[in-house]
Design a protein around this motif. Structure first.
Motif, PDB file in Angstrom:
ATOM      1  N   PHE A 347       7.199   0.869  -6.028  1.00  0.00           N
ATOM      2  CA  PHE A 347       7.179   2.309  -6.248  1.00  0.00           C
ATOM      3  C   PHE A 347       7.093   3.025  -4.909  1.00  0.00           C
ATOM      4  O   PHE A 347       6.492   2.514  -3.964  1.00  0.00           O
ATOM      5  N   SER A 348       7.722   4.185  -4.836  1.00  0.00           N
ATOM      6  CA  SER A 348       7.541   5.037  -3.669  1.00  0.00           C
ATOM      7  C   SER A 348       6.989   6.368  -4.141  1.00  0.00           C
ATOM      8  O   SER A 348       7.452   6.918  -5.145  1.00  0.00           O
ATOM      9  N   VAL A 349       6.010   6.863  -3.420  1.00  0.00           N
ATOM     10  CA  VAL A 349       5.257   8.037  -3.833  1.00  0.00           C
ATOM     11  C   VAL A 349       5.493   9.169  -2.841  1.00  0.00           C
ATOM     12  O   VAL A 349       5.359   8.991  -1.633  1.00  0.00           O
ATOM     13  N   ARG A 350       5.857  10.331  -3.380  1.00  0.00           N
ATOM     14  CA  ARG A 350       6.016  11.527  -2.568  1.00  0.00           C
ATOM     15  C   ARG A 350       4.870  12.487  -2.840  1.00  0.00           C
ATOM     16  O   ARG A 350       4.488  12.713  -3.996  1.00  0.00           O
ATOM     17  N   ILE A 351       4.356  13.065  -1.764  1.00  0.00           N
ATOM     18  CA  ILE A 351       3.265  14.020  -1.849  1.00  0.00           C
ATOM     19  C   ILE A 351       3.747  15.349  -1.285  1.00  0.00           C
ATOM     20  O   ILE A 351       4.428  15.393  -0.249  1.00  0.00           O
ATOM     21  N   GLU A 352       3.383  16.415  -1.965  1.00  0.00           N
ATOM     22  CA  GLU A 352       3.829  17.735  -1.534  1.00  0.00           C
ATOM     23  C   GLU A 352       3.368  18.022  -0.107  1.00  0.00           C
ATOM     24  O   GLU A 352       2.232  17.719   0.274  1.00  0.00           O
ATOM     25  N   ASP A 353       4.270  18.618   0.682  1.00  0.00           N
ATOM     26  CA  ASP A 353       3.991  18.985   2.076  1.00  0.00           C
ATOM     27  C   ASP A 353       3.684  17.776   2.951  1.00  0.00           C
ATOM     28  O   ASP A 353       2.932  17.866   3.914  1.00  0.00           O
ATOM     29  N   ASP A 354       4.248  16.640   2.621  1.00  0.00           N
ATOM     30  CA  ASP A 354       4.108  15.430   3.432  1.00  0.00           C
ATOM     31  C   ASP A 354       5.482  14.766   3.486  1.00  0.00           C
ATOM     32  O   ASP A 354       6.059  14.450   2.448  1.00  0.00           O
TER      33      ASP A 354
END
Length: 483
Positions: A347-354
């Motif tokens: 899995f790849s996780v995206r975080i807002e403003d990162d």
């Protein structure tokens, strides 16, 4: 071959048999988490409970989620040819020669792991026997390799450091047998011993290898042999529908999508830790003082920084689909739906403003019944508070849903609680805030910014008829990870 794999035992407390069944040790940076648990005493209705476990684990095997082995006893070496064969394996191992077993193909990474594990368990045996002779050591080494080759079925076929293998055995009393199950954990298996008649007869130094789990007073029940699970025939399975005729879509398989282009943002930007901590602290103070101050929609929308977009990838790294997740623990713990993670290799996780994508293959815990899972990434997070039930949820109560429908990162929608349902023995919150494919795993918030549910399903033929798993199930499932 890759770098040496290090097996870490019992990094999370196992407080019930259900927790043991649902937890899945992750593999990250050469570290593999495994669980070795010794259930002591006899719970009520032990035989019925074990039968239910067999059925549940059989269903998980049928869905290719794990491999499951249950044993009542270990076989004895009765043939002289077998005794000679497995004794020779020990002698060949001492010379550095490869393993050649009768029933388990050993090659690649498994050969390396087996070599290390064999040495470690023999060393543990020698340390527990101050006067162990060469013949005693050889007999023990032959036994455990015979048991491995004959008692574990095909659980090690196609072995992977990321695979999940659950092993349950009852009333393992002898020290050598106990060490064999420790041996299995060094191969990546999670092992639960049900010691309902008496505890294992071994020194405390060896007992400390497993985590004790009190189950009751000692009894005399004898679980029968495992009954293999037989999946129901296709023509006998009927999908349950809502009385209105709508069909519930639980998004059981991720959609094939192309991830949207990331909008321009400052590279390396991080979440505003102080702001989020202030919000969390304020929420806790208000709860303690009995206040019920609502936040504005603008304030609630800012909490989207604690909701993530999860891309599900196959073994080749290609994106199968997307879902959402909720930050629940500062140590990288993210709550999502089990059906979001099902079928994914990583899995790849995206975080807002990162700007960074955080990759992981660690599914720390999952439960297919309540449809919950916890994954972990290598990053400090700003978790959202989980509602603790200070006031009863009611119909008409305003809510906000945050998730990433169709890959549209952190969309915010508002609505109300429209009802409470029980579907397949799981309590659900029905709400009107719009969600779509990809919203699964997103947060359903009350107006104080607390998570009251996790979005999980929708009724395709109905407008704004959506479902979330309630906070009670979240607290029971993820309490050990919450900050």
């Amino acid at each position: 071959m890759g770098a040496k794999i290090i097996f870490r035992h019992n990094i999370m407390a196992i407080e019930s048999i259900e927790t043991f069944l649902s937890v899945k040790g992750g593999f990250h940076n050469g570290l593999r988490d495994v669980y070795f648990v010794r259930g002591i005493g006899e719970p009520l209705n032990l035989v019925e409970m074990i039968n239910d476990v067999d059925k549940k684990m059989g269903m998980e095997m049928a869905n290719n989620r794990l491999k499951y082995v249950r044993m009542n006893s270990l076989p004895k070496i009765v043939e002289a040819d077998d005794a000679l064969y497995y004794s020779n394996i020990y002698e060949q191992w001492k010379k550095g020669e490869p393993f050649v077993l009768k029933n388990i193909p050993v090659s690649g990474e498994l050969e390396k792991v087996l070599n290390e594990a064999y040495g470690m368990v023999i060393e543990s045996f020698v340390k527990s026997k101050a006067a162990a002779s060469d013949s005693m050591i050889k007999n023990f080494a032959a036994k455990i390799m015979y048991w491995l080759d004959t008692a574990t079925g095909d659980s090690l076929s196609g072995w992977s450091e990321r695979g999940c293998i659950k092993v349950i055995a009852d009333n393992i009393i002898k020290e050598q047998e106990y060490l064999f199950f420790y041996f299995l954990t060094l191969l990546g298996c999670d092992v639960l011993l049900i010691e309902n008649k008496c505890d294992v007869n071994a020194p405390d130094s060896l007992k400390s290898l497993s985590a004790p789990l009190p189950l009751g007073s000692f009894g005399n029940a004898s679980p029968g042999a495992c009954i293999p699970y037989a999946p129901p025939k296709a023509d006998s399975v009927k999908r349950k529908e809502e009385k209105s005729g709508g069909q519930m879509d639980v998004h059981s398989q991720p959609n094939k999508v192309i991830l949207p282009e990331r909008p321009d943002r400052q590279k390396g930007a991080v979440l505003n830790v102080n702001v989020q901590r202030a919000v969390t602290a304020s929420s806790r103070i208000n709860a303690l003082q009995g206040e019920n101050q609502e936040k504005t929609f603008e304030e609630l929308a800012r909490l989207a920084s604690s909701i993530v977009l999860i891309a599900v990838r196959d073994q080749k790294g290609e994106v199968l689909g997307t879902g959402s997740g909720i930050m629940i623990g500062r140590g990288g713990y993210i709550l999502t739906n089990n059906h979001v993670t099902a079928g994914g290799s990583s899995f790849s996780v995206r975080i807002e403003d990162d700007e960074e994508d955080y990759g992981t293959d660690e599914i720390i815990k999952y439960n297919s019944v309540t449809d919950l899972a916890v994954i972990r990434i290598s990053r400090e997070l700003n978790p959202l508070p989980i509602y603790r039930g200070s006031r009863k949820l009611v119909r008409g109560q305003k809510v906000v849903a945050i998730g990433s429908p169709l890959g549209l990162f952190n969309s915010v929608s508002d609505g109300i609680i429209s009802g409470f349902r029980n579907i397949n023995n799981v309590d659900m919150i029905q709400f009107t805030a719009p969600i779509s494919h990809g919203s699964s795993g997103g947060a359903l918030l009350n107006m104080q910014g607390e998570v009251i549910g996790i979005s999980t399903a929708g009724i395709d033929s109905g407008q704004n008829i959506n479902l979330a798993i309630g906070y009670e199930s979240i607290l029971l499932f993820a309490n050990g990870f919450l900050d």
